[in-house]
Structure formats: C-alpha cells, structure tokens
Write a protein that holds these residues in place. Structure first.
Motif, PDB file in Angstrom:
ATOM      1  N   ARG A   1      -4.584 -43.580  12.075  1.00 51.45           N
ATOM      2  CA  ARG A   1      -3.865 -44.161  11.108  1.00 51.45           C
ATOM      3  C   ARG A   1      -4.476 -43.419   9.700  1.00 51.45           C
ATOM      4  NH1 ARG A   1      -1.475 -50.110  11.203  1.00 51.45           N
ATOM      5  NH2 ARG A   1      -0.365 -49.391   9.620  1.00 51.45           N
ATOM      6  N   GLN A   2      -3.753 -43.141   8.660  1.00 53.21           N
ATOM      7  CA  GLN A   2      -3.855 -42.787   7.500  1.00 53.21           C
ATOM      8  C   GLN A   2      -2.774 -43.449   6.320  1.00 53.21           C
ATOM      9  OE1 GLN A   2      -3.960 -38.622   6.525  1.00 53.21           O
ATOM     10  NE2 GLN A   2      -5.488 -38.883   5.139  1.00 53.21           N
ATOM     11  N   GLU A   3      -3.202 -43.638   5.010  1.00 55.24           N
ATOM     12  CA  GLU A   3      -2.225 -44.115   4.308  1.00 55.24           C
ATOM     13  C   GLU A   3      -1.449 -43.051   3.905  1.00 55.24           C
ATOM     14  OE1 GLU A   3      -2.111 -47.110   2.899  1.00 55.24           O
ATOM     15  OE2 GLU A   3      -3.866 -47.786   4.158  1.00 55.24           O
TER      16      GLU A   3
ATOM     17  N   ALA B   1      -2.138 -40.381   1.310  1.00 58.72           N
ATOM     18  CA  ALA B   1      -3.063 -39.497   1.479  1.00 58.72           C
ATOM     19  C   ALA B   1      -2.761 -38.249   2.281  1.00 58.72           C
ATOM     20  CB  ALA B   1      -4.403 -40.073   2.375  1.00 58.72           C
TER      21      ALA B   1
ATOM     22  N   SER C   1       3.268 -42.456  11.935  1.00 58.56           N
ATOM     23  CA  SER C   1       1.937 -42.974  11.866  1.00 58.56           C
ATOM     24  C   SER C   1       1.751 -44.359  11.424  1.00 58.56           C
ATOM     25  CB  SER C   1       1.113 -41.842  11.436  1.00 58.56           C
ATOM     26  OG  SER C   1       1.183 -41.853   9.939  1.00 58.56           O
TER      27      SER C   1
ATOM     28  N   LYS D   1       1.879 -37.636   9.308  1.00 63.39           N
ATOM     29  CA  LYS D   1       2.419 -39.069   8.939  1.00 63.39           C
ATOM     30  C   LYS D   1       3.569 -39.248  10.068  1.00 63.39           C
ATOM     31  CE  LYS D   1      -0.278 -39.500   5.720  1.00 63.39           C
ATOM     32  NZ  LYS D   1      -1.316 -38.297   5.692  1.00 63.39           N
TER      33      LYS D   1
ATOM     34  N   TRP E   1      -3.575 -36.149   7.814  1.00 58.98           N
ATOM     35  CA  TRP E   1      -2.971 -36.478   9.071  1.00 58.98           C
ATOM     36  C   TRP E   1      -1.715 -36.208   8.998  1.00 58.98           C
ATOM     37  CZ3 TRP E   1      -6.262 -36.724  13.071  1.00 58.98           C
ATOM     38  CH2 TRP E   1      -7.678 -37.115  12.807  1.00 58.98           C
TER      39      TRP E   1
END
Length: 151
Positions: free
Chosen positions: A101-103, A106, A131, A111, A109
């Motif tokens: 997971r990533q904001e 940001a 994600s 999404k 990665w």
C-alpha cells in the motif's frame, strides 16, 4: 558494562559466541541502541546460506507482534532522503508475497490497474486492482461498447 576505546580498529563492546548462539543480547525499553555521527549506527552482515528460526539468513531481521508496528522500519528526516533502500545487483531489490500500500498522492507504486477484454464482444473488465482497497476487486461491467470509426 561500559568499555571505551579510541581505536578505529577496536570495538567498544564485543560479544562472541563460538557455539552458533547469540553474541550480544539486549533487553529493556530499547533492547539494543546505536548512534554514530560518522558511520552506520547498527551494522548487520551475514555469510550464512541456511534458514534459522523459520527465516532466511537476514543480516537484519525484525519481528513485531503489534498491528501498530512493522518488522523493520526506515525513517529519514533529511530533505530528499531515502527511508528504506533495497539493492540486489543480480537479484530482487524488494520482494513480498503480500499486498503493498501507498498513499494515493505519492508516486512509485501502481495505484490502480485494469485488464480489459477490448478484443471481442462482449467487451468487459476482466480484472481490476485498486491499491487503496484491502483486497483486489473483480468487476464484469458491461458498459464498454464498440464505437463506429469517425473517419
């Protein structure tokens, strides 16, 4: 126990176990702590190839039993700094058998992804991934339609 040295080739404190056990063990509020203004604060290096305690021969290995923590964390407060670095010149720099997971705001990665059957009717979304959700979702939306060529 305190030990002080002024030598660049000697240790302030050393723990050696020749029977393949623990060389240095610490327990307390912080079990082992290191700080340095010139080099790595804590260094781990291994030449082992086997598995121990159900894990590979990691040079640094962390385990937590809290949903609020992480096995290993990396934090860098410097502008443009890197929190966690992974490098394996002939292997994989980062691997996980789990979701990541990533904001959303940001970069780095993926999404969201979508796998679409746009080749042959009925056109639909075969698989999609978001994600920001805990699990990947599957949709068979039938809203995709072939359009006539505008030429």
């Amino acid at each position: 126990m305190d030990d002080v040295t002024s030598s660049t080739s000697a240790s302030g404190v050393a723990g050696v176990n020749t029977a393949d056990g623990i060389g240095v063990y610490g327990t307390g509020g912080i079990g082992v702590y290191g700080t340095s203004s010139t080099q790595q604060a804590i260094w781990g290096e291994t030449y082992a190839t086997g598995f121990a305690n159900g894990s590979g021969p990691d040079s640094v290995h962390g385990v937590t039993h809290s949903a609020n923590g992480s096995g290993v964390g990396g934090l860098n407060w410097a502008d443009g700094g890197v929190g966690v670095w992974g490098e394996a010149p002939t292997g994989v720099g980062f691997y996980t058998p789990n979701n990541v997971r990533q904001e959303r705001s940001a970069g780095g990665w993926v999404k969201a992804m979508v796998y679409v059957n746009g080749y042959q009717a009925p056109y639909d979304i075969i698989r999609c991934y978001n994600s920001t959700l805990l699990k990947s979702i599957r949709s068979h939306a039938k809203f995709l339609a072939e359009e006539a060529d505008a030429a």
